[in-house]
Motif scaffolding. Sequence first.
Motif, PDB file in Angstrom:
ATOM      1  N   TYR A   1       2.828  -5.732   0.835  1.00 53.88           N
ATOM      2  CA  TYR A   1       2.447  -4.452   0.833  1.00 53.88           C
ATOM      3  C   TYR A   1       2.525  -3.750  -0.390  1.00 53.88           C
ATOM      4  O   TYR A   1       2.694  -2.728  -0.613  1.00 53.88           O
ATOM      5  CB  TYR A   1       3.120  -3.535   1.736  1.00 53.88           C
ATOM      6  N   ARG A   2       2.390  -4.731  -1.737  1.00 48.07           N
ATOM      7  CA  ARG A   2       2.629  -4.134  -2.851  1.00 48.07           C
ATOM      8  C   ARG A   2       1.648  -3.273  -3.399  1.00 48.07           C
ATOM      9  O   ARG A   2       1.761  -2.529  -4.563  1.00 48.07           O
ATOM     10  CB  ARG A   2       2.661  -5.391  -3.836  1.00 48.07           C
ATOM     11  N   ARG A   3       0.406  -3.194  -2.600  1.00 44.82           N
ATOM     12  CA  ARG A   3      -0.446  -2.356  -3.020  1.00 44.82           C
ATOM     13  C   ARG A   3      -0.563  -0.671  -2.350  1.00 44.82           C
ATOM     14  O   ARG A   3      -1.307  -0.090  -2.159  1.00 44.82           O
ATOM     15  CB  ARG A   3      -2.127  -2.860  -2.831  1.00 44.82           C
ATOM     16  N   ARG A   4       0.633  -0.792  -1.594  1.00 44.76           N
ATOM     17  CA  ARG A   4       0.920   0.498  -0.888  1.00 44.76           C
ATOM     18  C   ARG A   4       2.242   0.808  -1.144  1.00 44.76           C
ATOM     19  O   ARG A   4       3.396   0.520  -0.411  1.00 44.76           O
ATOM     20  CB  ARG A   4       0.851   0.115   0.665  1.00 44.76           C
ATOM     21  N   PRO A   5       2.143   1.550  -2.231  1.00 44.69           N
ATOM     22  CA  PRO A   5       3.537   1.870  -2.920  1.00 44.69           C
ATOM     23  C   PRO A   5       4.690   2.434  -2.030  1.00 44.69           C
ATOM     24  O   PRO A   5       5.780   2.106  -2.104  1.00 44.69           O
ATOM     25  CB  PRO A   5       3.061   3.018  -3.762  1.00 44.69           C
ATOM     26  N   ALA A   6       4.163   3.365  -1.033  1.00 43.57           N
ATOM     27  CA  ALA A   6       5.482   3.911  -0.279  1.00 43.57           C
ATOM     28  C   ALA A   6       6.006   2.778   0.686  1.00 43.57           C
ATOM     29  O   ALA A   6       7.295   2.778   0.701  1.00 43.57           O
ATOM     30  CB  ALA A   6       4.821   5.047   0.718  1.00 43.57           C
ATOM     31  N   VAL A   7       5.129   1.932   1.296  1.00 45.18           N
ATOM     32  CA  VAL A   7       5.656   0.738   2.018  1.00 45.18           C
ATOM     33  C   VAL A   7       6.579  -0.188   1.248  1.00 45.18           C
ATOM     34  O   VAL A   7       7.646  -0.865   1.504  1.00 45.18           O
ATOM     35  CB  VAL A   7       4.528   0.063   3.001  1.00 45.18           C
ATOM     36  N   HIS A   8       6.021  -0.514   0.091  1.00 39.81           N
ATOM     37  CA  HIS A   8       6.307  -1.519  -0.962  1.00 39.81           C
ATOM     38  C   HIS A   8       7.880  -0.972  -1.364  1.00 39.81           C
ATOM     39  O   HIS A   8       8.819  -1.960  -1.267  1.00 39.81           O
ATOM     40  CB  HIS A   8       5.471  -1.704  -2.034  1.00 39.81           C
ATOM     41  N   ARG A   9       7.983   0.061  -1.613  1.00 39.39           N
ATOM     42  CA  ARG A   9       9.342   0.510  -2.188  1.00 39.39           C
ATOM     43  C   ARG A   9      10.465   0.665  -0.954  1.00 39.39           C
ATOM     44  O   ARG A   9      11.617   0.131  -1.275  1.00 39.39           O
ATOM     45  CB  ARG A   9       9.138   2.168  -2.591  1.00 39.39           C
ATOM     46  N   ALA A  10       9.873   0.953   0.132  1.00 39.70           N
ATOM     47  CA  ALA A  10      10.976   1.058   1.443  1.00 39.70           C
ATOM     48  C   ALA A  10      11.297  -0.294   1.813  1.00 39.70           C
ATOM     49  O   ALA A  10      12.453  -0.678   1.964  1.00 39.70           O
ATOM     50  CB  ALA A  10      10.030   1.640   2.644  1.00 39.70           C
ATOM     51  N   MET A  11      10.410  -1.265   1.724  1.00 34.62           N
ATOM     52  CA  MET A  11      10.549  -2.654   2.152  1.00 34.62           C
ATOM     53  C   MET A  11      11.732  -3.255   0.870  1.00 34.62           C
ATOM     54  O   MET A  11      12.630  -3.919   1.203  1.00 34.62           O
ATOM     55  CB  MET A  11       9.414  -3.653   2.183  1.00 34.62           C
ATOM     56  N   MET A  12      11.333  -3.110  -0.153  1.00 29.09           N
ATOM     57  CA  MET A  12      12.096  -3.675  -1.404  1.00 29.09           C
ATOM     58  C   MET A  12      13.693  -3.055  -1.322  1.00 29.09           C
ATOM     59  O   MET A  12      14.680  -3.838  -1.428  1.00 29.09           O
ATOM     60  CB  MET A  12      11.710  -3.420  -2.453  1.00 29.09           C
ATOM     61  N   LEU A  13      13.472  -1.794  -0.963  1.00 28.16           N
ATOM     62  CA  LEU A  13      15.075  -0.976  -0.975  1.00 28.16           C
ATOM     63  C   LEU A  13      15.808  -1.596   0.084  1.00 28.16           C
ATOM     64  O   LEU A  13      17.071  -1.997   0.062  1.00 28.16           O
ATOM     65  CB  LEU A  13      14.938   0.248  -0.730  1.00 28.16           C
ATOM     66  N   LEU A  14      15.265  -1.850   1.355  1.00 26.76           N
ATOM     67  CA  LEU A  14      15.853  -2.207   2.749  1.00 26.76           C
ATOM     68  C   LEU A  14      16.326  -3.561   2.558  1.00 26.76           C
ATOM     69  O   LEU A  14      17.260  -4.136   2.897  1.00 26.76           O
ATOM     70  CB  LEU A  14      14.962  -2.209   3.738  1.00 26.76           C
ATOM     71  N   GLY A  15      15.410  -4.534   1.581  1.00 26.87           N
ATOM     72  CA  GLY A  15      15.844  -6.147   1.455  1.00 26.87           C
ATOM     73  C   GLY A  15      16.979  -6.052   0.681  1.00 26.87           C
ATOM     74  O   GLY A  15      17.760  -7.020   0.799  1.00 26.87           O
ATOM     75  N   THR A  16      17.226  -4.944  -0.332  1.00 24.53           N
ATOM     76  CA  THR A  16      18.265  -5.121  -1.156  1.00 24.53           C
ATOM     77  C   THR A  16      19.456  -4.655  -0.442  1.00 24.53           C
ATOM     78  O   THR A  16      20.508  -5.207  -0.687  1.00 24.53           O
ATOM     79  CB  THR A  16      17.848  -4.101  -2.486  1.00 24.53           C
ATOM     80  N   VAL A  17      19.304  -3.631   0.381  1.00 29.22           N
ATOM     81  CA  VAL A  17      20.440  -3.499   1.194  1.00 29.22           C
ATOM     82  C   VAL A  17      20.930  -4.365   2.042  1.00 29.22           C
ATOM     83  O   VAL A  17      22.360  -4.548   2.126  1.00 29.22           O
ATOM     84  CB  VAL A  17      20.088  -1.922   1.993  1.00 29.22           C
TER      85      VAL A  17
END
Length: 274
Positions: A170-186
């Motif tokens: 979902y890298r072309r959908r910034p809102a989803v991309h940011r949420a997923m990367m943050l949750l993965g890091t958490v």
Amino acid sequence: MLDSCGFSQPPMTASDHPHPMERSQRRAAPSPRPARYFHSVAAVALIALMVTGFQRFFFAGRAYPDRELTPAIRTLIILHGTAMSIWMLVFLAQSTLILSGKKRLHMRIGTIAAFLAAAIVVLGLKLGVEAARVKPPGTLVAGLDPKQFMAIPVINVLLFAGFVTAGVLYRRRPAVHRAMMLLGTVAALAAAMARIDALSDLYAGTVWERIWGPYFMTVLLVVLLFGFKCLFTRSFDRAYAIGGVVLALGFAANVQLATTSAWDSVAGALLRWV
């Protein structure tokens, strides 16, 4: 030249007219949004938690709670710890690049970060299996035997992989991309959170420990980040909310699955094949 009141004005020079390129740059200048500030602040907070949880590793080269690194897996521990530390720094750098409007550089580093994430998954799986094989002292929680405890790091790294993969897709959908990367890091930070005794002692022996085991404080972190994000951006992040629920359920399922016969079979296969 006379103005509307009849007074003489000097003729306009070229310097009085901004160059078309300058006007374009002014229009294109990034105006950081609260959501972008939020992710940079969150990245700094997550790094602080990582250093706190693994302070013995970073500052004394020792394992939790305060023992020597197990010789048989010492190299693997260092490699995994180094890769995870780089990931946290890259996460901070990526959010900072978006904040400063350097999207192309963000995308280039993102390609490298995807390979780094793959390395973390491989190292994490290998470390989880090898730790169960060599049975280092002081690594078990809640009375789990080595095969049962192996579920904690193995499934956790798979949760990390799932969220990061979703972030890439979902890298072309910034809102989803940011949420997923943050949750993965958490998700990856759960090991550090479980090693902060002052936090773990707050819920030891409670129903929260029975449901989420060593993950409860990480679940609470997910909730707190969501609350701060809503306040910070004055908006409801649907992608983060759904992903946060999935992560919390994944943590609970991990703890409950560890003592089942199904996991015992999976663990036995991993010990044979990995």
